[in-house]
Design a protein around this motif. Structure first.
Motif, PDB file in Angstrom:
ATOM      1  N   SER A   1      52.374   6.418  69.422  1.00  0.00           N
ATOM      2  CA  SER A   1      52.855   6.488  70.871  1.00  0.00           C
ATOM      3  C   SER A   1      52.813   7.904  71.208  1.00  0.00           C
ATOM      4  O   SER A   1      53.701   8.588  71.079  1.00  0.00           O
TER       5      SER A   1
ATOM      6  N   THR B   1      52.696   9.303  74.092  1.00  0.00           N
ATOM      7  CA  THR B   1      53.440   9.149  75.105  1.00  0.00           C
ATOM      8  C   THR B   1      54.777   9.924  74.864  1.00  0.00           C
ATOM      9  O   THR B   1      55.505  10.380  75.650  1.00  0.00           O
ATOM     10  N   LYS B   2      55.225   9.998  73.659  1.00  0.00           N
ATOM     11  CA  LYS B   2      56.522  10.256  73.189  1.00  0.00           C
ATOM     12  C   LYS B   2      56.470  12.013  72.607  1.00  0.00           C
ATOM     13  O   LYS B   2      56.090  12.672  73.799  1.00  0.00           O
TER      14      LYS B   2
ATOM     15  N   ASP C   1      53.224   4.231  61.545  1.00  0.00           N
ATOM     16  CA  ASP C   1      53.504   4.811  62.785  1.00  0.00           C
ATOM     17  C   ASP C   1      54.415   6.026  62.874  1.00  0.00           C
ATOM     18  O   ASP C   1      55.462   5.752  62.330  1.00  0.00           O
TER      19      ASP C   1
ATOM     20  N   ASN D   1      62.380   3.130  64.753  1.00  0.00           N
ATOM     21  CA  ASN D   1      62.593   2.986  66.219  1.00  0.00           C
ATOM     22  C   ASN D   1      63.279   1.452  66.308  1.00  0.00           C
ATOM     23  O   ASN D   1      62.448   0.579  66.555  1.00  0.00           O
TER      24      ASN D   1
ATOM     25  N   GLY E   1      50.199   3.712  72.986  1.00  0.00           N
ATOM     26  CA  GLY E   1      50.353   3.348  71.522  1.00  0.00           C
ATOM     27  C   GLY E   1      50.426   1.929  71.346  1.00  0.00           C
ATOM     28  O   GLY E   1      49.666   1.610  70.563  1.00  0.00           O
ATOM     29  N   SER E   2      50.477   1.071  72.122  1.00  0.00           N
ATOM     30  CA  SER E   2      50.304  -0.453  72.234  1.00  0.00           C
ATOM     31  C   SER E   2      48.691  -0.759  72.210  1.00  0.00           C
ATOM     32  O   SER E   2      48.113  -1.587  71.519  1.00  0.00           O
TER      33      SER E   2
END
Ligand code: PLP
Length: 360
Positions: free
Chosen positions: A174, A176-177, A152, A127, A62-63
Motif C-alpha cells: 500500500s 498510500t503509506k 506485503d 499490521n 494497495g487493495s
C-alpha cells in the motif's frame, strides 16, 4: 553512485506531460492512453523497481493491487494461505468479494511453516499484531511445496527490507503509506521477480482499469526522494517510544519487533514506523484516542505525521479490545512522548495495571 543518491537526485516528470497521448508516425507509443501507462507512472515504476530489485507495477491502491494479484495470477478455486494478524483488508477482500471466484483463504501463524496452498501471503511486521516471519525458511518451504510467495512490504518499505532478495516471487505495497509518505495519496504497487507475472498483471490492469492515476503516482515519486531519510528516523523514534511504553504503568503489552524479536533482527536493521500497544480495555483505548493533542487520531500509517487508532473498532475480536496502533512520524520524539503520556494519564487516571499485576 549509490541507489539512494540517484533516487534523491531525479526529478519527477512534470505532471501535465502525463495527459499527452503520443503517437509516433501514426503508431501508438507506450503512453498512448493513461489506463495502460503514463510518463509519471513509468518513472515511478522504474524507481520502485530499482529500489526493490524487480518489475514494479502501480495500481489505484494497495487493495487494487491485492485484487490484481488474485485475479491475474491465481487459478479460480485456489487456496491462499494468509498470515494471521496481518492487514485485515487482505483477508476481507480475498475471503469476501473474491470468494465468489472460489478462493479458499487459510489463516496461519507466519512464524511457523506455511500450510499447503497456491500462494503464501506474508507480512513482515504484520499490521497490527507485529509478527515477523522467518522469510528465508518460509519462502524456501513454500517453494518446496509448489506455492508462490507474496510479501506485503507496506510497513517496512524496500529501504528496510527487500523481500525479492530473499526469494519472494512478488512484493505488494500500500504505497498510500510510507512510500508516498505524506497521507495525501492513495496508491498501490506490486513488484515481480519474474517478467511473465509482470506481463500478466500489466495486461489485467490495462483491461480492468485499476491502475494508478498520474497525480498519486507523482506524489509517491516525490515521497520516494526522502524515503532514505524518513524510514530510519521514523524507525528510531518508534523504537524509543516502544521502549518507553513498555515501562508505562497503564500499558499491558507493547508489540514491536525492535524490542528483541531475534528473527526480525536477522532481516532488518531498523523495524519501521509502526507499533501496537495494549491498554486494559476498549473504553480506555478510545479514551487514549480522544486524549491526544499532537498525534492525529487517524487510520492511515507510515506518513510524516504520527497517527494512532484503536483497532478493535474495525477488526473486532481479531485484536485485543484495548489494542492501539501507533504510526510514528517525523515529529520530535520528546513531543510525541509527552502527548502519549498525557493521553494515557487522562485515560487511566488512577490505574497502575503493572503494579497491580506485580502485587498479585
Ligand atoms: N496492506 C497493508 C499492510 C495495509 O496496511 C493496507 C492499508 O491499510 C493495505 C495493504 C491496503 O492498501 P490501500 O489502503 O492502499 O488499499
Amino acid at each position: 553512485m549509490r541507489r539512494e543518491t540517484r533516487i534523491a537526485h531525479g526529478s519527477p516528470p512534470p505532471l501535465e506531460r502525463a495527459t499527452i497521448h503520443p503517437y509516433a508516425d501514426g503508431v501508438p507509443g507506450p503512453v498512448y492512453y493513461q489506463r495502460d501507462a503514463h510518463p509519471v507512472g513509468l518513472e515511478a515504476e522504474r524507481v520502485l523497481g530499482e529500489l526493490e530489485g524487480g518489475s514494479a507495477l502501480l495500481f489505484g491502491s494497495g487493495s487494487a493491487a491485492t485484487m490484481a494479484v488474485a485475479l491475474a495470477l491465481l487459478t479460480p478455486g485456489a487456496t491462499v494461505a494468509v498470515a494471521d494478524g496481518g492487514y485485515f483488508g487482505t483477508v476481507g477482500l480475498l475471503a469476501g468479494p473474491l470468494r465468489r471466484w472460489g478462493l479458499q483463504v487459510v489463516g496461519f501463524d507466519q512464524r511457523a511453516t506455511p500450510p499447503l496452498s497456491e500462494l503464501v501471503w506474508l507480512e513482515p511486521c504484520s499490521n497490527p499484531l507485529m509478527t515477523f516471519p522467518d522469510l528465508d525458511v518460509s519462502i524456501a518451504e513454500a517453494h518446496r511445496r509448489g506455492a508462490r510467495v507474496i510479501v506485503d512490504n507496506t510497513v517496512l518499505s524496500p529501504y528496510l527490507l527487500r523481500p525479492l532478495e530473499h526469494g519472494a516471487d512478488l512484493v505488494l505495497h500500500s504505497a498510500t503509506k510510507i512510500l508516498a509518505g505524506h497521507h495525501d495519496a492513495l496508491i498501490g504497487v506490486v513488484t515481480c521477480a519474474r517478467d511473465e507475472d509482470a506481463e500478466a498483471l500489466r495486461a489485467f490492469r490495462g483491461t480492468s482499469g485499476i491502475g494508478a492515476a498520474p497525480d498519486p503516482a507523482w506524489l509517491m515519486l516525490r515521497g520516494l526522494r526522502t524515503l532514505a531519510l524518513r524510514a530510519p528516523r521514523q524507525s528510531a523514534s518508534a523504537l524509543e517510544l516502544a521502549r518507553r511504553l513498555s515501562d508505562h504503568p497503564a500499558v499491558l503489552r507493547v508489540r514491536y519487533p525492535g524490542l528483541g524479536d531475534p528473527v526480525a533482527a536477522r532481516y532488518v536493521e531498523a523495524f519501521g514506523p509502526l507499533l501496537s500497544f495494549d491498554v486494559a480495555d476498549a473504553a480506555r483505548a478510545l479514551a487514549v484516542e480522544r486524549g491526544l493533542g499532537l498525534i492525529e487520531n487517524a487510520t492511515s500509517l507510515g506518513g510524516v505525521a504520527s497517527t494512532l487508532e484503536a483497532r478493535a473498532r474495525w477488526e473486532g475480536d481479531r485484536v485485543p479490545p484495548g489494542l492501539l496502533r501507533l504510526s510514528v512520524g517525523l515529529e520530535d520524539v520528546e513531543d510525541l512522548w509527552a502527548d502519549l503520556d498525557a493521553a494515557l494519564a487522562r485515560a487511566s487516571p488512577r490505574d497502575d495495571h503493572k503494579a497491580a499485576d506485580r502485587s498479585a
